[in-house]
Design an enzyme around this catalytic site. Sequence first.
Site, PDB file in Angstrom:
ATOM      1  N   ARG A  32       5.527 -12.952   9.702  1.00 11.22           N
ATOM      2  CA  ARG A  32       5.351 -11.778   9.241  1.00 11.22           C
ATOM      3  C   ARG A  32       7.451 -11.398  10.005  1.00 11.22           C
ATOM      4  NH1 ARG A  32       2.118  -7.724   9.018  1.00 11.22           N
ATOM      5  NH2 ARG A  32       3.762  -5.703   9.299  1.00 11.22           N
ATOM      6  N   LYS A  69       4.149   1.602   9.340  1.00 13.57           N
ATOM      7  CA  LYS A  69       4.321   1.830   8.774  1.00 13.57           C
ATOM      8  C   LYS A  69       3.484   3.474   8.895  1.00 13.57           C
ATOM      9  CE  LYS A  69       3.291   0.810   4.633  1.00 13.57           C
ATOM     10  NZ  LYS A  69       1.967   0.386   3.259  1.00 13.57           N
ATOM     11  N   GLU A 110       0.871  -1.282  -0.214  1.00 13.47           N
ATOM     12  CA  GLU A 110       0.026  -0.013  -0.713  1.00 13.47           C
ATOM     13  C   GLU A 110       1.349   1.744   0.221  1.00 13.47           C
ATOM     14  OE1 GLU A 110      -2.633   0.504   2.997  1.00 13.47           O
ATOM     15  OE2 GLU A 110      -3.435   2.272   3.011  1.00 13.47           O
TER      16      GLU A 110
HETATM   17  P1  ATP Z   1       3.100  -1.789   8.168  1.00 17.04           P
HETATM   18  O1  ATP Z   1       1.998  -2.878   8.743  1.00 17.04           O
HETATM   19  O2  ATP Z   1       3.759  -1.609   7.979  1.00 17.04           O
HETATM   20  O3  ATP Z   1       2.070  -0.549   7.478  1.00 17.04           O
HETATM   21  P2  ATP Z   1       1.032  -3.365   6.353  1.00 17.04           P
HETATM   22  O4  ATP Z   1       1.761  -4.967   6.022  1.00 17.04           O
HETATM   23  O5  ATP Z   1       0.564  -2.605   5.519  1.00 17.04           O
HETATM   24  O6  ATP Z   1       2.576  -3.199   7.109  1.00 17.04           O
HETATM   25  P3  ATP Z   1       1.731  -3.173   3.257  1.00 17.04           P
HETATM   26  O7  ATP Z   1       1.989  -2.035   2.129  1.00 17.04           O
HETATM   27  O8  ATP Z   1       0.394  -3.979   3.488  1.00 17.04           O
HETATM   28  O9  ATP Z   1       2.346  -2.831   4.224  1.00 17.04           O
HETATM   29  O10 ATP Z   1       3.121  -4.837   3.489  1.00 17.04           O
HETATM   30  C1  ATP Z   1       3.110  -5.575   1.552  1.00 17.04           C
HETATM   31  C2  ATP Z   1       3.619  -6.389   2.136  1.00 17.04           C
HETATM   32  O11 ATP Z   1       4.354  -7.354   2.568  1.00 17.04           O
HETATM   33  C3  ATP Z   1       2.507  -7.014   2.113  1.00 17.04           C
HETATM   34  O12 ATP Z   1       1.741  -8.713   1.933  1.00 17.04           O
HETATM   35  C4  ATP Z   1       2.284  -7.841   3.387  1.00 17.04           C
HETATM   36  O13 ATP Z   1       2.196  -9.046   4.327  1.00 17.04           O
HETATM   37  C5  ATP Z   1       4.551  -7.809   3.402  1.00 17.04           C
HETATM   38  N1  ATP Z   1       4.581  -7.582   5.105  1.00 17.04           N
HETATM   39  C6  ATP Z   1       4.403  -6.028   5.468  1.00 17.04           C
HETATM   40  N2  ATP Z   1       5.300  -5.537   6.583  1.00 17.04           N
HETATM   41  C7  ATP Z   1       5.939  -6.991   6.928  1.00 17.04           C
HETATM   42  C8  ATP Z   1       6.965  -7.438   7.554  1.00 17.04           C
HETATM   43  N3  ATP Z   1       6.948  -7.253   9.121  1.00 17.04           N
HETATM   44  N4  ATP Z   1       7.753  -8.986   7.523  1.00 17.04           N
HETATM   45  C9  ATP Z   1       6.830 -10.127   5.836  1.00 17.04           C
HETATM   46  N5  ATP Z   1       5.704  -9.851   5.273  1.00 17.04           N
HETATM   47  C10 ATP Z   1       5.731  -7.901   6.208  1.00 17.04           C
HETATM   48 MG    MG Z   2      -1.420  -2.597   5.075  1.00 18.18          MG
END
Ligand code: ATP
Ligand code: MG
Length: 558
Positions: A259, A269, A35
């Site tokens: 994760r 984020k 995102e």
């Molecule tokens: P955040 O909570 O940091 O905003 P998010 O999961 O909302 O993380 P996205 O941009 O939606 O962030 O994530 C893009 C991809 O990266 C998704 O497939 C997500 O599962 C993966 N991802 C995000 N954070 C992690 C992590 N800490 N470890 C492994 N994969 C991750």
């Molecule tokens: Mg997200």
Amino acid sequence: MTDNPAPKSFIHEIVEADLASGIFEGRVHTRFPPEPNGYLHIGHAKSICLNFGLAKQYGGKTNLRFDDTNPTKEEQEYIDAIKEDVRWLGFEWDAELYASDYFQQLYDWALVLIGKGLAYVDDLTQDQIREYRGSLTQPGRNSPHRDRSIEENLNLFERMKAGEFDEGAKVLRARIDMASPIINLRDPVMYRILKASHPRTGDAWCIYPTYDWAHGQSDSIERITHSICTLEFENHRPLYEWFLQSLEVYAPKQIEFARLNLSHTVMSKRKLLRLVNEGHVSGWDDPRMPTLSGLRRRGVRPEALRAFADRIGVAKANSTIDYSLFEHIVRDDLENIAPRAMAVLNPLKVIIENFPEDKTEWFDVDFYRHDETREETRRLPLTREVYIEREDFEESPPPKYHRLTPGQEVRLMHACLTTCTGIDKDIAGNITAIRCTYDPDSLGGNAADGRKVKGSIHWVSVDYAVDAEIRLYNSLLTSEAGETDGEDEDDLIASLNPDSLTVLTAKLEPTLSQAAPASRYQFMRNGYFFADPQDSVVGKPVFNRVVGLKDSWAKQHK
Ligand code: ATP
Ligand code: MG
């Protein structure tokens, strides 16, 4: 990039079984779906390495798909940064795609579900929807609007799209089962009204799909084979499958993995954005940040991030990796590529009394003593006055102290053997300089008669020293728990480490004044350093410490 295949995980097993059974016609097609609401962090690196790595390993493809369904939080700046970071990590996507490109298709599919009696327009408020949903122990209740006719739903949904209703007045929900033990199946919301302009679709839409409605359908449109996501989405999988089955369209396989959680830092984020917005760090690329741009600015190489991803592997259960493991891998990565030089971070002057005042002794010293295939040398000057680290002198040393102390001979690295003969102090008793003699037959660093010394210390000539700004980093958080430390954001601010950055002026050996921006060195006994790509210039270097030479989390042994 290394040619060694990454170690096999349970996901590799699934992919190999699917290749063998032929359910996806022998294809492997993954996607990385960020995102664009912030910069990528080291957790994303794990997901990137996994998705791109699988495709590479099995001759498949990987899409970069921006999950841009929430226009209030997303920005072009983030899209650009994400692309730069994925490329920097060493991966190139097969297609750059946007969930917003599918808004029309998603809308048409919503009409299909309404037409099948599988979706309805609801007037309950967000709070009411939550209340009606029930809990793990209590079934939910049907909304009074659940049994609207197909015609009425089609009419209301069209009017939602046309902008006739205010934000929050209506939503479109899937019509599944309010008593399902799986809460995500209790009539989840598919669309909400948001009167926000979208970076790509502008004002064309005022209804936006939820993650659940957009994600699986986007995977299906792109004919993804394995839709890999983190564990939180495990209980969304029944819904992922329900939508695709109800639409009777191509269905990828969703697979969840744990994760990455790292100690001593945060990775959401939202929290990172708060650190940036409130000025707790200098920006998304502050070298203390766990973002890819921060790690890059600090001097970590993409090779180290890929090695880290391989090392931690992919598991089905959440755990927290100690930050020291990451540092260990960064150190390993730099050990074989960084030329060695000397810098004194906390200088104490040493006067070599039997060394002629107007003389300079020059040594040609290997930059890459650790690497016999590289012959580059640097010129190192020795003069009567040199700087050593304050910590390398003790007036009353503990037992087994091998560094400089009265009467004990030590080596000035690459230069000579020297013995402390006196100490200069000011009236307050502070040490201002050390007096020494040197053995003129030890030039180059070894005694002519072969006698050994136990200590070798680094040093820099006072006459030739180059002053440089040095930035030393420490963990961002004092609390070890890092991310898992509850959701309370004030906890986050309270646990910020006040000593996460130390700036000092160091004395460097003269060759380092020519350091190119973004070049890396090992400063002997002090760690690995990176000439800051933005602030360092030839002639006036600024160095970031990438990582120390030993584990800063383990107890310090001297
Ligand atoms: P955040 O909570 O940091 O905003 P998010 O999961 O909302 O993380 P996205 O941009 O939606 O962030 O994530 C893009 C991809 O990266 C998704 O497939 C997500 O599962 C993966 N991802 C995000 N954070 C992690 C992590 N800490 N470890 C492994 N994969 C991750
Ligand atoms: Mg997200």
